[in-house]
Scaffold this active site. Sequence first.
Site, PDB file in Angstrom:
ATOM      1  N   GLY A 179       0.838  -1.198   0.000  1.00 33.71           N
ATOM      2  CA  GLY A 179       0.000   0.000   0.000  1.00 33.71           C
ATOM      3  C   GLY A 179       0.869   1.242   0.000  1.00 33.71           C
ATOM      4  O   GLY A 179       0.506   2.283   0.559  1.00 33.71           O
TER       5      GLY A 179
ATOM      6  N   SER B   2       1.876   3.265  -2.446  1.00 29.17           N
ATOM      7  CA  SER B   2       1.795   4.250  -3.532  1.00 29.17           C
ATOM      8  C   SER B   2       1.149   5.566  -3.105  1.00 29.17           C
ATOM      9  O   SER B   2       1.186   6.544  -3.850  1.00 29.17           O
ATOM     10  CB  SER B   2       1.012   3.662  -4.719  1.00 29.17           C
ATOM     11  OG  SER B   2      -0.321   3.357  -4.335  1.00 29.17           O
ATOM     12  N   SER B   3       0.553   5.608  -1.898  1.00 31.43           N
ATOM     13  CA  SER B   3      -0.072   6.853  -1.444  1.00 31.43           C
ATOM     14  C   SER B   3      -0.260   6.818   0.069  1.00 31.43           C
ATOM     15  O   SER B   3      -0.022   5.801   0.722  1.00 31.43           O
ATOM     16  CB  SER B   3      -1.433   7.070  -2.132  1.00 31.43           C
ATOM     17  OG  SER B   3      -2.351   6.058  -1.754  1.00 31.43           O
TER      18      SER B   3
ATOM     19  N   ASP C  81      -1.802  -7.361  -6.225  1.00 29.02           N
ATOM     20  CA  ASP C  81      -2.834  -7.299  -5.201  1.00 29.02           C
ATOM     21  C   ASP C  81      -2.447  -8.278  -4.096  1.00 29.02           C
ATOM     22  O   ASP C  81      -2.473  -9.490  -4.302  1.00 29.02           O
ATOM     23  CB  ASP C  81      -4.195  -7.671  -5.794  1.00 29.02           C
ATOM     24  CG  ASP C  81      -5.340  -7.462  -4.811  1.00 29.02           C
ATOM     25  OD1 ASP C  81      -5.088  -7.490  -3.588  1.00 29.02           O
ATOM     26  OD2 ASP C  81      -6.489  -7.288  -5.256  1.00 29.02           O
TER      27      ASP C  81
ATOM     28  N   SER D 296      -2.891  -0.787  11.698  1.00 26.01           N
ATOM     29  CA  SER D 296      -4.286  -0.939  12.065  1.00 26.01           C
ATOM     30  C   SER D 296      -4.949   0.441  12.027  1.00 26.01           C
ATOM     31  O   SER D 296      -4.769   1.189  11.071  1.00 26.01           O
ATOM     32  CB  SER D 296      -4.395  -1.596  13.450  1.00 26.01           C
ATOM     33  OG  SER D 296      -5.744  -1.759  13.841  1.00 26.01           O
TER      34      SER D 296
ATOM     35  N   TYR E  74     -15.411  -2.213   8.776  1.00 26.20           N
ATOM     36  CA  TYR E  74     -13.991  -1.849   8.830  1.00 26.20           C
ATOM     37  C   TYR E  74     -13.318  -2.257  10.144  1.00 26.20           C
ATOM     38  O   TYR E  74     -12.252  -2.877  10.151  1.00 26.20           O
ATOM     39  CB  TYR E  74     -13.881  -0.339   8.614  1.00 26.20           C
ATOM     40  CG  TYR E  74     -12.487   0.230   8.678  1.00 26.20           C
ATOM     41  CD1 TYR E  74     -11.577   0.011   7.650  1.00 26.20           C
ATOM     42  CD2 TYR E  74     -12.085   1.019   9.755  1.00 26.20           C
ATOM     43  CE1 TYR E  74     -10.292   0.554   7.702  1.00 26.20           C
ATOM     44  CE2 TYR E  74     -10.821   1.574   9.807  1.00 26.20           C
ATOM     45  CZ  TYR E  74      -9.924   1.336   8.784  1.00 26.20           C
ATOM     46  OH  TYR E  74      -8.659   1.877   8.838  1.00 26.20           O
TER      47      TYR E  74
ATOM     48  N   LYS F 182      -9.569  -4.497  11.379  1.00 23.23           N
ATOM     49  CA  LYS F 182      -8.433  -3.877  12.056  1.00 23.23           C
ATOM     50  C   LYS F 182      -8.215  -4.468  13.449  1.00 23.23           C
ATOM     51  O   LYS F 182      -7.078  -4.541  13.929  1.00 23.23           O
ATOM     52  CB  LYS F 182      -8.642  -2.362  12.143  1.00 23.23           C
ATOM     53  CG  LYS F 182      -8.632  -1.674  10.782  1.00 23.23           C
ATOM     54  CD  LYS F 182      -7.299  -1.873  10.065  1.00 23.23           C
ATOM     55  CE  LYS F 182      -7.188  -1.081   8.790  1.00 23.23           C
ATOM     56  NZ  LYS F 182      -5.875  -1.224   8.127  1.00 23.23           N
TER      57      LYS F 182
END
Length: 332
Positions: free
Chosen positions: A39, A41-42, A93, A172, A186, A190
């Site tokens: 994750g 890239s941003s 992915d 988390s 969500y 977490k």
Amino acid sequence: MLLLAVAFIVAFVLLLYMVSPLISPKPLKLPGAHVVVTGGSSGIGKCIAIECYKQGAFITLIARDENKLLQTKKEIEKYSVNDKQVVLCISVDVSKDYEQVENVLKQAQEKLGPVDMLVNCAGTSVTGKFEDIEVNSFERLMAVNYLGSVYPSRAVIGTMKERRMGRIVFVSSQAGQLGLFGYTAYSPTKFALRGLAEALQMEVKPYNIYITVAYPPDTDTPGFAEESKTKPLETKLISETSSVCQAEQVARVIVKDAIQGNFNSSVGSDGYMLSILTSGMSPVTSITEGLQQVVCMGIFRIVGLFYLGSFDSIVRRCMMQREKSESADKNE
């Protein structure tokens, strides 16, 4: 007698501070280390990669969007501290096919060496009332947020054990410490990372491998901006009780805690309080940390009850306003 008791407590605390450094893990040195960020890239993941690169690490960025990866690679490379540093990009992915994740991480290690630190930052969010969330969203979030951390960790843990060193970070959320209105899909994903981290830490600690669970608050990222578009009113009002942090600030704290081998990583006073309140049977990095939890638990529980009361008040008020509005519409 009172003075004797006070003197004993002071002596005990001083002893803990003296002994504490002896049991703390040796800090990981980032110069020349291979850091993998999923994750990356941003958002927080990108900022963590930048922070590690600034300290001389070699970076492997993993994300799905190849164009974003290449843009982020150029941005990170501006912060190089020597000519030898490399930023490797891999588009995959991490939540779908374990064998594919394992293969790409093998390729990364062949190019940049064994993974010294893995940061599992890939994740996504869906907000809404329980009955309004599509059923497949529960499955998708568990795949991305939980299995998307399991697969990369499983792929690197063997090499870390062989080398008797390593760091694994699970990003988390404060919603992984406290279940809140609108986060029924969500929050459980977490919370699951906490259970994984505690069990895994017990397994790998003898191998000098340390796990960190990061609990960032609301953070100014593209993902947070997208999530805010669909938040129920109750969730928005509850979120207003705390400030939004900058991704760079969160990244610095996470990297620092991971290097030190701290199990919990939190930001700000609210984060510190939540970490104490939810410490439970989680590992401690030092005796001092354990003492802080013992001393602060009671008072923080009182403060926490006031927070919960205000959250319940917000939910009840919104429900009454909604029912009043619906009643008015029916009478027209």
